[in-house]
Write a protein that holds these residues in place. Structure first.
Motif, PDB file in Angstrom:
ATOM      1  N   PRO A  42       0.797  -1.228   0.000  1.00 60.80           N
ATOM      2  CA  PRO A  42       0.000   0.000   0.000  1.00 60.80           C
ATOM      3  C   PRO A  42       0.831   1.281   0.000  1.00 60.80           C
ATOM      4  O   PRO A  42       0.447   2.262  -0.636  1.00 60.80           O
ATOM      5  N   LEU A  43       1.978   1.281   0.680  1.00 65.73           N
ATOM      6  CA  LEU A  43       2.804   2.483   0.699  1.00 65.73           C
ATOM      7  C   LEU A  43       3.410   2.745  -0.679  1.00 65.73           C
ATOM      8  O   LEU A  43       3.365   3.875  -1.184  1.00 65.73           O
TER       9      LEU A  43
ATOM     10  N   ARG B 139      -4.008   5.403   4.535  1.00 65.70           N
ATOM     11  CA  ARG B 139      -4.883   4.648   5.436  1.00 65.70           C
ATOM     12  C   ARG B 139      -5.369   3.429   4.656  1.00 65.70           C
ATOM     13  O   ARG B 139      -5.917   3.561   3.567  1.00 65.70           O
ATOM     14  N   VAL B 140      -5.128   2.246   5.221  1.00 63.20           N
ATOM     15  CA  VAL B 140      -5.453   0.987   4.557  1.00 63.20           C
ATOM     16  C   VAL B 140      -6.575   0.316   5.340  1.00 63.20           C
ATOM     17  O   VAL B 140      -6.471   0.136   6.563  1.00 63.20           O
TER      18      VAL B 140
ATOM     19  N   LEU C  48       1.550 -10.725   9.756  1.00 57.99           N
ATOM     20  CA  LEU C  48       2.893 -10.410   9.259  1.00 57.99           C
ATOM     21  C   LEU C  48       2.879  -9.147   8.392  1.00 57.99           C
ATOM     22  O   LEU C  48       3.738  -8.275   8.533  1.00 57.99           O
ATOM     23  N   HIS C  49       1.886  -9.066   7.497  1.00 60.53           N
ATOM     24  CA  HIS C  49       1.764  -7.861   6.664  1.00 60.53           C
ATOM     25  C   HIS C  49       1.481  -6.648   7.541  1.00 60.53           C
ATOM     26  O   HIS C  49       2.076  -5.581   7.352  1.00 60.53           O
ATOM     27  N   ALA C  50       0.580  -6.798   8.494  1.00 66.80           N
ATOM     28  CA  ALA C  50       0.214  -5.675   9.361  1.00 66.80           C
ATOM     29  C   ALA C  50       1.430  -5.175  10.138  1.00 66.80           C
ATOM     30  O   ALA C  50       1.647  -3.969  10.255  1.00 66.80           O
ATOM     31  N   ALA C  51       2.229  -6.086  10.661  1.00 65.01           N
ATOM     32  CA  ALA C  51       3.429  -5.687  11.411  1.00 65.01           C
ATOM     33  C   ALA C  51       4.400  -4.939  10.504  1.00 65.01           C
ATOM     34  O   ALA C  51       4.995  -3.932  10.913  1.00 65.01           O
ATOM     35  N   ASP C  52       4.547  -5.409   9.287  1.00 60.92           N
ATOM     36  CA  ASP C  52       5.439  -4.748   8.340  1.00 60.92           C
ATOM     37  C   ASP C  52       4.920  -3.345   8.006  1.00 60.92           C
ATOM     38  O   ASP C  52       5.676  -2.377   7.987  1.00 60.92           O
ATOM     39  N   TRP C  53       3.624  -3.222   7.760  1.00 58.60           N
ATOM     40  CA  TRP C  53       3.045  -1.925   7.411  1.00 58.60           C
ATOM     41  C   TRP C  53       3.140  -0.940   8.567  1.00 58.60           C
ATOM     42  O   TRP C  53       3.339   0.249   8.359  1.00 58.60           O
TER      43      TRP C  53
ATOM     44  N   LEU D 217       1.738   5.138   7.355  1.00 60.98           N
ATOM     45  CA  LEU D 217       0.716   4.162   7.018  1.00 60.98           C
ATOM     46  C   LEU D 217      -0.053   3.754   8.267  1.00 60.98           C
ATOM     47  O   LEU D 217       0.544   3.449   9.296  1.00 60.98           O
ATOM     48  N   GLU D 218      -1.364   3.764   8.144  1.00 63.86           N
ATOM     49  CA  GLU D 218      -2.208   3.304   9.245  1.00 63.86           C
ATOM     50  C   GLU D 218      -3.143   2.217   8.718  1.00 63.86           C
ATOM     51  O   GLU D 218      -3.807   2.393   7.695  1.00 63.86           O
ATOM     52  N   LEU D 219      -3.184   1.103   9.427  1.00 62.77           N
ATOM     53  CA  LEU D 219      -4.048  -0.019   9.065  1.00 62.77           C
ATOM     54  C   LEU D 219      -5.302   0.036   9.924  1.00 62.77           C
ATOM     55  O   LEU D 219      -5.220   0.113  11.154  1.00 62.77           O
ATOM     56  N   ILE D 220      -6.445  -0.019   9.271  1.00 62.15           N
ATOM     57  CA  ILE D 220      -7.728  -0.095   9.965  1.00 62.15           C
ATOM     58  C   ILE D 220      -8.319  -1.434   9.566  1.00 62.15           C
ATOM     59  O   ILE D 220      -8.540  -1.703   8.380  1.00 62.15           O
TER      60      ILE D 220
END
Length: 174
Positions: A46-47, A67-68, A87-92, A98-101
């Motif tokens: 995403p970034l 924002r993902v 794993l993806h969330a930790a990397d992001w 980048l913020e994961l929702i």
């Protein structure tokens, strides 16, 4: 209202990108992967995607934040996909831009074989979360110059229209 090309270009636009991840991933996978591709193939960074979008704009732009929005597999139902998600969330989360929702996936039909089946999982509330965040962002104290919504979901149209009416230049990708 003037178009972006009519506006003076003395500074770079500050851009916020809102990504409906699974929607984008599925379309990208259909466009760029074979039908026999493994589930993990066709993942989207995403970034890097947001940076590419900013770089391709007609006006000079600076990516302010990404924002993902993505549904998370429930570990009790889908342990392996949940592990990959984490794993993806930790990397992001390593990048402050980048913020994961995320929200847990919903499972409506049991799989007759008793095996976890990703096809039976459905995202619920992700589009609403994206729409609410877009509205809060453009009506808040520090709105971006540009809001870019990357999705293929027409349910987001009312939030995009409000963003535009509030004076934030709003673009839709995909």
């Amino acid at each position: 209202m003037p178009s972006p090309r009519d506006m003076p270009q003395s500074k770079k636009d500050l851009v916020d990108v809102f990504i409906d991840y699974e929607n984008v991933r599925k379309i990208a996978r259909n466009q760029f992967c074979s039908f026999t591709a493994e589930p993990h193939e066709g993942m989207v960074d995403p970034l890097a995607l947001a940076e590419l979008i900013c770089a391709k704009r007609n006006r000079p732009s600076t990516l302010r934040r990404v924002r993902v929005y993505r549904g998370r597999p429930v570990p009790q139902k889908q342990p392996k996909p949940a592990q990959y998600f984490d794993l993806h969330a930790a990397d992001w989360r390593r990048n402050s831009q980048l913020e994961l929702i995320s929200r847990p996936l919903k499972y409506f039909r049991p799989d007759p074989s008793g095996q976890p089946n990703f096809e039976l999982a459905t995202e619920k509330g992700i589009d609403v979360s994206l729409a609410i965040d877009l509205v809060e962002t453009v009506t808040g104290d520090n709105p971006p110059d540009v809001a870019i919504v990357f999705s293929n979901d027409t349910d987001l149209l009312p939030a995009v229209e409000l963003s535009y009416r509030r004076g934030t230049h709003t673009e839709v990708a995909w």
